[in-house]
Design an enzyme around this catalytic site. Structure first.
Site, PDB file in Angstrom:
ATOM      1  N   ASN A  41       0.876  -1.172   0.000  1.00 16.64           N
ATOM      2  CA  ASN A  41       0.000   0.000   0.000  1.00 16.64           C
ATOM      3  C   ASN A  41       0.912   1.220   0.000  1.00 16.64           C
ATOM      4  OD1 ASN A  41      -1.466   2.320   0.883  1.00 16.64           O
ATOM      5  ND2 ASN A  41      -3.082   1.009   1.680  1.00 16.64           N
ATOM      6  N   ASP A  83      -1.958  -5.980   6.355  1.00 16.06           N
ATOM      7  CA  ASP A  83      -1.614  -6.346   4.977  1.00 16.06           C
ATOM      8  C   ASP A  83      -1.312  -7.843   4.953  1.00 16.06           C
ATOM      9  OD1 ASP A  83      -1.121  -3.504   3.521  1.00 16.06           O
ATOM     10  OD2 ASP A  83      -0.462  -3.435   5.615  1.00 16.06           O
ATOM     11  N   GLU A 135      -3.872   1.890  -3.035  1.00 10.20           N
ATOM     12  CA  GLU A 135      -3.941   3.334  -2.797  1.00 10.20           C
ATOM     13  C   GLU A 135      -2.965   4.087  -3.696  1.00 10.20           C
ATOM     14  OE1 GLU A 135      -5.425   5.377   0.907  1.00 10.20           O
ATOM     15  OE2 GLU A 135      -4.201   3.798   1.798  1.00 10.20           O
TER      16      GLU A 135
END
Length: 260
Positions: free
Chosen positions: A7, A222, A34
């Site tokens: 991310n 994650d 993202e």
């Protein structure tokens, strides 16, 4: 084959740090979350120059995912199935085809945060998790190696947070959220990070506020989930924690799994 998830919290704002990591870690396949840009604003050339095939499912300002592979890729899918009316760019999938090994299907996901909970955002999160579970079940019926990697926005267990009490009532740690994650695992998927590190904290996110990084006040959100066929090829997995300590980092760090 090294498959990573990261991310990046805005690909263009943090491009130098991200490219540094790619140059040192050398993942064969990476999924990014993202990216916070539309497809044409993604810096594809920088990755293509490094030998990656690039597929992007972008969105202006928010969300956005990408898949990068040094191997040929096929059967690219953008968006999680059964998402009629869902315009958020949160899922990308492709079949990765090495020359000297069986193909691996890789799904990159950015699961909704869900806060504040209860409320519409949490309802969306839980609906998204149901769709992900159904898709995973369908993938399992194909009996192929696959990895579902990304920012799940789920803290699976108390040991996955430095201070679990601080997360009580948060959408990432609510019992319903954790139960939905367990339902995914109970399909027969393997949590790669826990396979390699059964008891270590393995945090992957530290907030920018309140000195979270300096205090190691992190959480593990994650994850890389492996199908049985991918788990049979498991060699190692890890968290590139040191990336969080660099200048202008993402608040997440890369996670990775290595398959034979």
């Amino acid at each position: 084959m090294k498959i990573a998830s990261f991310n990046v919290n805005s690909i263009n704002a943090r491009l130098p740090r991200i490219l540094e990591w790619f140059d040192s870690a050398k993942p064969d396949v990476a999924v990014l979350q993202e990216i916070k840009c539309v497809d044409e604003k993604f810096p594809a050339l920088e990755f293509e120059d490094r030998g990656y095939n690039v597929e992007v499912h972008g969105q202006k300002t928010y969300n956005g995912v990408a898949l990068l592979s040094k191997y040929p890729i096929d059967d690219v899918m953008r968006g999680l199935p059964e998402g009629d009316g869902d315009d958020q760019s949160r899922y990308i999938e492709a079949l990765v085809m090495p020359d000297d090994a069986e193909p691996v299907r890789v799904g990159g996901l950015y699961l909704p945060n869900g806060n504040p909970a209860p409320g519409p955002k949490y309802d969306y999160k839980m609906s998204w998790m149901k769709r992900l579970k159904k898709h995973a079940r369908n993938l399992l019926e194909n009996e192929e190696a696959f990895v579902l990697a990304g920012d799940y926005n789920v803290i699976p267990q108390p040991e996955d947070a430095h201070d679990p009490k601080a997360w009580v009532g948060d959408a990432l740690f609510l019992p319903e959220t954790r139960a939905a994650f367990r339902e995914l695992l109970n399909l027969g998927l393997t949590d790669a990070i826990r396979q390699a590190n059964p008891t270590a904290p393995c945090f992957t996110f530290w907030d920018y506020q309140r000195g979270a990084w300096e205090k190691d006040n992190g959480i593990r959100i994650d994850h890389l989930l492996l199908s049985p066929q991918a788990a049979d090829r498991f060699k190692d997995a890890g968290v590139d924690r040191k990336e969080r300590g660099k200048e202008k980092p993402s608040d997440h760090v890369p996670v990775w799994v290595e398959l034979s």
